[in-house]
Design an enzyme around this catalytic site. Structure first.
Site, short mmCIF file in Angstrom:
data_model
loop_
_atom_site.label_atom_id
_atom_site.label_comp_id
_atom_site.label_asym_id
_atom_site.label_seq_id
_atom_site.Cartn_x
_atom_site.Cartn_y
_atom_site.Cartn_z
N SER A 143 0.84 -1.20 0.00
CA SER A 143 0.00 0.00 0.00
C SER A 143 0.87 1.24 0.00
O SER A 143 2.00 1.22 0.53
CB SER A 143 -0.90 0.01 1.25
OG SER A 143 -1.55 1.26 1.41
N TYR A 157 -2.29 -0.50 10.26
CA TYR A 157 -2.32 -0.78 8.81
C TYR A 157 -1.00 -0.42 8.15
O TYR A 157 -0.44 -1.20 7.37
CB TYR A 157 -3.47 -0.01 8.17
CG TYR A 157 -3.63 -0.27 6.70
CD1 TYR A 157 -4.20 -1.45 6.25
CD2 TYR A 157 -3.22 0.66 5.75
CE1 TYR A 157 -4.36 -1.70 4.90
CE2 TYR A 157 -3.37 0.43 4.41
CZ TYR A 157 -3.94 -0.76 3.98
OH TYR A 157 -4.08 -1.00 2.63
#
Length: 199
Positions: A143, A157
């Protein structure tokens, strides 16, 4: 004289390739593209109902990828059915956002377990089959948050996706030259995960 337009024939570049895609419900577009290129797919997702709706004629495995033993059993059976495996695409991931002060051990472990540990254990599970195939590869879905976590509430995350990036580099070094290992770092994608709960 009028010329008749001739369309290019459809590209089918991955015929006979056998591809495992984790997080196949979220990664449905990835699955569609591989299928269009002629690949045989093993679709893995914890959401059994979404997986069955997506699978069609592909092999569908409903399992939690952080469970190495369950993954090994399911993937070994799928590899036997297909005569081996050539590709692994790790799309599985979860996102939970909230203030750093409120991150609980349970939230932290859940995000790390799926995003980082799950990707590693699935690579480990597929490794014996990938080693037997020519030109095999692993693609991990990291990501942009793993590169530059510039949003609020992303501690767990971002840590998990930063770990995926580092893990990808380590696997690439460890498995070269027989197996190519890469990761992609997309930004926000319009999937149900974008509506992640705040704890």
């Amino acid at each position: 004289m009028t010329k008749t337009a001739v369309s290019d024939p459809p590209r089918v570049r991955l015929t006979c390739r056998r591809v495992v895609i984790t997080g196949a419900a979220i990664g449905r577009t990835t699955a569609h593209l591989f299928r269009a290129e002629g690949a045989q797919l093993v679709l893995v997702d914890s959401n059994a109902s979404a997986l069955q709706a997506e699978a069609g004629s592909d092999i569908a495995l409903a399992l939690d990828i952080p469970d190495p033993q369950a993954a090994m059993c399911a993937v070994t059976g799928a590899a036997a059915d297909l005569g081996g495996l050539d590709r692994l695409v790790n799309c599985a991931g979860i996102m939970q956002t909230g203030p750093t002060a409120d991150v609980t051990p349970e939230v932290w472990r859940a995000v790390i377990d799926v995003n980082l540990s799950g990707s590693f254990f699935m690579a480990q599970t597929c490794l014996p089959f990938l080693q037997q195939a020519e030109g095999s590869s692993i693609v991990n879905n990291a990501s942009g948050a793993g590169l530059l976590p510039n949003g609020k509430g992303l501690a767990a995350y971002a840590a998990s996706k930063g770990g995926v990036i580092a893990m990808t580099k380590a696997l690439a070094s460890d498995l070269a030259p027989a197996i190519r290992v890469n990761c992609i770092c997309p930004g926000m994608v319009d999937t149900p995960m974008a509506d992640a709960p705040v704890w």
